[in-house]
Design a protein around this motif. Structure first.
Motif, mmCIF file in Angstrom:
data_model
loop_
_atom_site.group_PDB
_atom_site.id
_atom_site.type_symbol
_atom_site.label_atom_id
_atom_site.label_comp_id
_atom_site.label_asym_id
_atom_site.label_seq_id
_atom_site.Cartn_x
_atom_site.Cartn_y
_atom_site.Cartn_z
ATOM 1 N N SER A 161 0.894 -1.168 0.059
ATOM 2 C CA SER A 161 -0.056 -0.086 -0.193
ATOM 3 C C SER A 161 0.857 1.418 0.101
ATOM 4 O O SER A 161 0.521 2.210 -0.451
ATOM 5 C CB SER A 161 -0.878 0.066 1.127
ATOM 6 N N ILE A 162 1.755 1.307 0.590
ATOM 7 C CA ILE A 162 2.882 2.337 0.852
ATOM 8 C C ILE A 162 3.451 2.729 -0.495
ATOM 9 O O ILE A 162 3.450 3.726 -0.875
ATOM 10 C CB ILE A 162 4.136 2.170 1.981
ATOM 11 N N HIS A 163 3.858 1.653 -1.106
ATOM 12 C CA HIS A 163 4.252 1.760 -2.777
ATOM 13 C C HIS A 163 3.401 2.176 -3.584
ATOM 14 O O HIS A 163 3.713 2.836 -4.497
ATOM 15 C CB HIS A 163 5.251 0.478 -3.097
ATOM 16 N N VAL A 164 2.302 1.502 -3.531
ATOM 17 C CA VAL A 164 1.268 2.147 -4.628
ATOM 18 C C VAL A 164 0.934 3.595 -4.451
ATOM 19 O O VAL A 164 0.728 4.156 -5.189
ATOM 20 C CB VAL A 164 -0.295 1.260 -4.100
ATOM 21 N N LEU A 165 0.775 3.936 -3.100
ATOM 22 C CA LEU A 165 0.329 5.360 -2.856
ATOM 23 C C LEU A 165 1.474 6.342 -3.202
ATOM 24 O O LEU A 165 0.993 7.375 -3.812
ATOM 25 C CB LEU A 165 0.224 5.465 -1.247
ATOM 26 N N SER A 166 2.794 5.788 -2.850
ATOM 27 C CA SER A 166 3.852 6.450 -3.526
ATOM 28 C C SER A 166 3.816 6.727 -4.945
ATOM 29 O O SER A 166 4.303 7.766 -5.625
ATOM 30 C CB SER A 166 5.122 5.796 -3.034
ATOM 31 N N LEU A 167 3.519 5.741 -5.638
ATOM 32 C CA LEU A 167 3.493 5.511 -7.013
ATOM 33 C C LEU A 167 2.410 6.396 -7.617
ATOM 34 O O LEU A 167 2.508 7.196 -8.726
ATOM 35 C CB LEU A 167 3.255 4.104 -7.544
ATOM 36 N N ALA A 168 1.379 6.461 -6.950
ATOM 37 C CA ALA A 168 0.148 7.218 -7.298
ATOM 38 C C ALA A 168 0.367 8.712 -7.293
ATOM 39 O O ALA A 168 0.031 9.567 -8.159
ATOM 40 C CB ALA A 168 -1.043 7.041 -6.578
ATOM 41 N N ILE A 169 1.319 9.258 -6.225
ATOM 42 C CA ILE A 169 1.695 10.465 -6.089
ATOM 43 C C ILE A 169 2.369 11.001 -7.187
ATOM 44 O O ILE A 169 2.459 12.198 -7.671
ATOM 45 C CB ILE A 169 2.495 10.787 -4.669
ATOM 46 N N ILE A 170 3.369 10.108 -7.752
ATOM 47 C CA ILE A 170 4.338 10.608 -8.707
ATOM 48 C C ILE A 170 3.814 10.644 -9.954
ATOM 49 O O ILE A 170 4.533 11.066 -10.956
ATOM 50 C CB ILE A 170 5.819 9.687 -8.836
ATOM 51 N N VAL A 171 2.804 9.997 -10.262
ATOM 52 C CA VAL A 171 2.004 9.915 -11.653
ATOM 53 C C VAL A 171 2.001 11.333 -12.256
ATOM 54 O O VAL A 171 2.422 11.472 -13.418
ATOM 55 C CB VAL A 171 0.678 9.264 -11.638
#
Length: 411
Positions: A161-171
């Motif tokens: 979840s941490i990495h999915v959220l981080s990935l969503a932030i950099i999109v």
């Protein structure tokens, strides 16, 4: 396109938190660094990169190579933190240094323009969110000690979840990066969009994790010190009662009472050791949070100043950002040092590390199912207690089910 956007069209950019570092190679006087500043910058870049890679890599290796450390579910959060802190300087320092030496003329191509800085933004965001997740795990352990610990599946879900959220932030960052005239620049439709994104990064990378960690660790420390005070008073009262009964009574009934009180005193001594160990490990993570708050703050301030103040037009903006990056990278060096200083388990593994290198891989110990004991001392560690004991009896030690949670076993 407004005036600010036109000024960005001929600029190059470098980023740590997702915003752009704008610099025009032909007109910006800040690119002409003094020899003293350049020498100091190169020295600090080298020191930070070496110690960050060695420190985080060593902690990652010590956890992953030790069965008892590796199998403790909460230690996977530490592994994730070390991986993020290892990658952040590695993805930034070498590439940014080469870019600075080329006068911010982008040499890496269009693909790297959309991948390099977003990748370092992702790892920095994931590191902050991982610290928040560790604080939540510690909070559950200290405030609700009889509730089950997080399972491996739950920990894996948190990390994903941490990495999915981080990935969503950099999109959005990836979407609006462009390579134009040998410059990697952000092309936001409006400058206000860039401001919103900078504010989002400030909240997710710094403000929200810091407020959350400060709150839970404050509550945990209040609870711990309350329990420590109560335990000390109980031990003092029962020790006094034990001495009084042993001096005034000599019959068999009094001896039974003495034995009962002695058992309670022994329990309280052990419980007191557990509380003190919890205080130590909580202090360790409080130190991590303080370091995070101090060293991550300058970078966040300079980007807010750049996008919401007059920083965009300051002739020393690039120099200020380089200095703030150095603070951010230093945070990645401090965490493994704190773990080594506070945690006995890490110090023991580090002391044995040279011997492991000389002797090579250790053969696995074969234990018969019908055997009543093993031929060597096996360290027993309770999942719910930071107090360790040693035994060779199957009655006291189940070697295949005992794991060491570093986050609750530091001395």
């Amino acid at each position: 396109m407004d005036t600010n956007e036109q000024g960005q069209s001929a600029a190059t950019s470098a980023s740590m938190n997702g915003s752009t570092l704008t610099a025009d190679p032909t007109t910006d006087s800040s690119l002409s660094e003094s020899p003293e500043f350049k020498t100091l910058k190169l020295f600090l870049y080298f020191i930070i990169l070496i110690f960050s890679s060695l420190g985080n890599g060593l902690v990652f290796y010590l956890i992953s190579s030790n069965r008892r450390l590796r199998h403790a579910s909460s230690n996977k959060l530490l592994l994730n933190l070390c991986a993020c802190d290892f990658l952040t300087p590695l993805l930034s320092i070498p590439f940014d240094l080469a870019l600075e030496e080329r006068g911010y003329v982008w040499p890496y191509g269009a693909v790297m323009c959309r991948a390099l800085w977003p990748a370092s933004t992702l790892t920095a965001t994931a590191s902050a969110l991982t610290l928040a997740a560790i604080s939540l795990d510690r909070f559950r352990l200290l405030m609700h000690p009889f509730t089950p610990r997080l399972t491996k599946r739950q920990i894996k879900f948190i990390i994903i979840s941490i990495h999915v959220l981080s990935l969503a932030i950099i999109v959005p960052y990836i979407n609006f990066l462009r390579l134009e005239d040998h410059a990697c620049v952000e092309r936001w439709p409006k400058f206000s969009y860039r401001q919103v994104y900078t504010l989002t990064l400030f909240l997710t990378q710094y403000a929200l994790p810091l407020v959350f960690m400060a709150t839970v660790y404050t509550l945990a420390l209040i609870k711990l010190y309350s329990v420590t005070s109560n335990t000390s008073q109980m031990r003092s009262m029962e020790s006094g009662k034990l001495r009084k009964d042993s001096e005034t009574n000599n019959n068999a009934a009094s001896k039974c009472v003495v034995r009962k009180i002695s058992t309670r005193v022994a329990y309280n001594v052990k419980h007191g050791s557990e509380v003190k160990s919890n205080v130590r490990v909580t202090k360790m993570f409080v130190a991590v949070v303080v370091i995070f708050a101090v060293f991550m703050l300058p970078n966040q301030i300079v980007w807010l100043w750049s996008d919401f103040g007059s920083g965009q037009h300051h002739d020393q903006l690039n120099t200020a950002k380089i200095i703030c990056w150095l603070f951010t990278y230093t945070n990645c060096v401090c965490n493994p040092v704190i773990f080594m200083v506070f945690c006995k388990e890490f110090r023991a593994e580090l002391a044995a590390f040279p011997k492991k290198l000389r002797n090579g891989p250790r053969p696995r110990l074969s234990i018969s199912r019908s055997s009543g004991h093993t031929s060597e001392w096996i360290q027993c560690v309770s999942r719910s207690s930071p107090v360790t004991s040693h035994s060779t009896s199957n009655e006291n030690c189940k070697t295949q089910s005992e794991d060491v949670d570093v986050t609750s076993n530091c001395q």
